[in-house]
Scaffold this motif. Sequence first.
Motif: not given
Length: 407
Positions: A156-170, A180-187, A192-195
Amino acid sequence: MEPKRIVIIGAGFGGLTAALTLARHSLARHAYQILLIDKNPYHLYTPALYEIAALPQEEKPASTLKTVVTIPLDTICARHHGLTFLQDALVGIKERESCVILRDTGTIKYDYMVLAFGSQTNYFNIPGLTQYTCSFKNFTDAIRIRNKIASVYAAQSSIKVIICGGGASGVELAAECANYLTTLASHQNSRYTHQIILVEAAQKILPGFHEKLRIRTEKRLKKLGVILKTGSTVKRADTRTLFLNDETQIPFDICIWTGGIQGQDPVEKLNIKLSAKKTLFVNMYLEITPRLYAIGDIAEVRHPRTNQILPASVPVAEAEAKSVAYNIIASVQGNPQRPFMPWQQYPFILALGKKYALADLVVCRISGSPAWILKLLVEFRYFLFLLPLPRALMLWYKNIRAYAAND
Ligand SMILES: Cc1cc2nc3c(=O)[nH]c(=O)nc-3n(C[C@H](O)[C@H](O)[C@H](O)COP(=O)(O)OP(=O)(O)OC[C@H]3O[C@@H](n4cnc5c(N)ncnc54)[C@H](O)[C@@H]3O)c2cc1C
């Protein structure tokens, strides 16, 4: 006469620092051997993992990327007289007999032992998390996330990513995914769209970090298009939806859980009293019992003045490792041990997409590309601690090239 033995379990930041510090003190003269044991044949450089998770699949195969974030332990240990590496896994301890039980080798006697086998993901028994979310703790996790992003975009051309945990690694992962997803969309001419949504249970991201650093991080994440959802506790997950306590339901293509850590599994088999997070209680010398020490993520160490538990981080694990190495040397030489005196705060560098980082150096904070360059220099200094100059330079170069692939 059989040599005496210092056994170190876990060759992460804590265990490896302890092993190398001890090895450089030529304990062999006192007839001591240092045995470093890890279930993996390599040392994992976790601060670069977020880069691996957000690298185009066609850019580099997993086998090449593995050499960017892992360093063979044989290579590290071979340079040090009296230090041996053994690939095996801890399964138990017979404390009264001063023996450690290993999965393949069986029982080994120790004179001193350092437990440094780190942490694993804590899902807090939240339904659906183990089945439907990705963890983010090791190289396999990072590659799984990267492959999942690629397979979603293949379908598909859109992706929804959830990251749970707002510590350093999240936070670092959210920033790098956004990049990454912005770079991919520009290429792909914006096909491609993402959230990307970062969910955190506390009212603010980066709990425990300096307020100024937190505010700057929030600004940076918003600039990268990351949606922050703070004060939201995860109730459960199913195949494609995350359910929050405030009754919100968020659909996702990929959900990554970085919401907490606890002691590694073997800790429960050790017959040692554990904290609620399955970590090991230690005294002021970082001992569980005499000659048995615990350091790094697996140890619950409180600051003697504030009584706050020290954060799970590389500088803390390294500081504890150096203190334990000092105390073992002191004990071998018949000198008194010295209590571990942690700093009030430890420095931390957060990489936030492209060549941008935020560094909290305790005495001051810096941001942008100077902080990014500092991160690279800290990395090089660490590689130099482990490897001879040409190899350290080679590894550093490989890392910089991997980072550049997305920037
Ligand atoms: C994705 C990610 C990014 C991070 N980024 C940063 C960062 O930028 N800065 C920072 O300060 N901190 C960072 N951290 C936290 C940091 O990695 C840890 O706090 C640190 O590694 C703790 O060191 P340790 O020695 O306790 O454990 P680890 O470094 O995790 O090492 C534990 C070792 O024990 C081994 N082991 C486990 N079980 C067994 C067993 N049964 N038998 C034998 N060996 C075993 C493992 O293979 C591993 O090598 C990050 C963590 C993650 C997951």
